[in-house]
Design an enzyme around this catalytic site. Sequence first.
Site: not given
Length: 296
Positions: A136, A164
């Site tokens: 992320y 992400k």
Amino acid sequence: MTDFGRVITAMITPFTADGAIAYDVAAKLAQHLVANGSDGIVVCGTTGESPTLTWEEEFQLFQTVQQAVAGKAKIIAGTGSNSTREAIDATAKAAELGLDGALLVVPYYNKPPQEGLYAHFQAIAKAVPDFPLMLYNIPGRTGQNLLPETVIRLAEYPNIVAIKEASGSLDQASTLRAALPPTFRIYAGDDSLTLPLLAVGGYGVVSVASHLVGLRIQEMIQAFVQGDTAKATAIHCQLLPLFKALFVTTNPIPIKAALSLQGWSVGEPRLPLTSASDAVISQLKAVLDDLGLLKS
């Protein structure tokens, strides 16, 4: 091959009036999300206010959502930390509980160099070799950008399966797509960039707006995948005011206010986050009303 799906909702954490986690509401909300377009749910991510939850609360919430969804969607645990030891322990616990994967944010505040970031995620991957992991990258919150060359090295670990990508840089996402096999999934970390990211090889989105319009986001992605770019663009443009309204102030303040406007008892954010201002609520009402998302 691990497939978390196209639309993953970064779920809010509902609280009671006295600030405790409302586990019953969390269960109902998770079921609602899965029935309305979500292929997966991130529990205790940024939108879930993970910085102000205890690990004990997080572990209980993981189980609550997992039991509520009962295999109908992938449940991804937010187990990232700026302490490698804590991240390893929390990720191992999520694996032990039988969740489907973990979302690991770039260590924040202490701003490790790229080699430190590599070693951090490497240590987690080695500790849970059979547990799927999603990186992320959100430099606006962490203060450090996980560079493509570091991600490319980390992708050599078979259980690091996705990222992400919330840097806002399509160039960065493009560099990753060019260098990595299609089995490594790139997810948008901003709703407004879902469609642009798909155009450069993205797979889906870890979404906030899917609390409200999950089916439409799913429809947009499927239209793009099937080659109907005109339809995908039309949906994107229709939803863009909502995507922007949900980030007029710090997430998850607006999405919690929007859910409250829809009748969900999600409570207020925990301090140091605050309630939505009257101006934010007014703006949200207008956008939700325009999209037919408020009960008449």
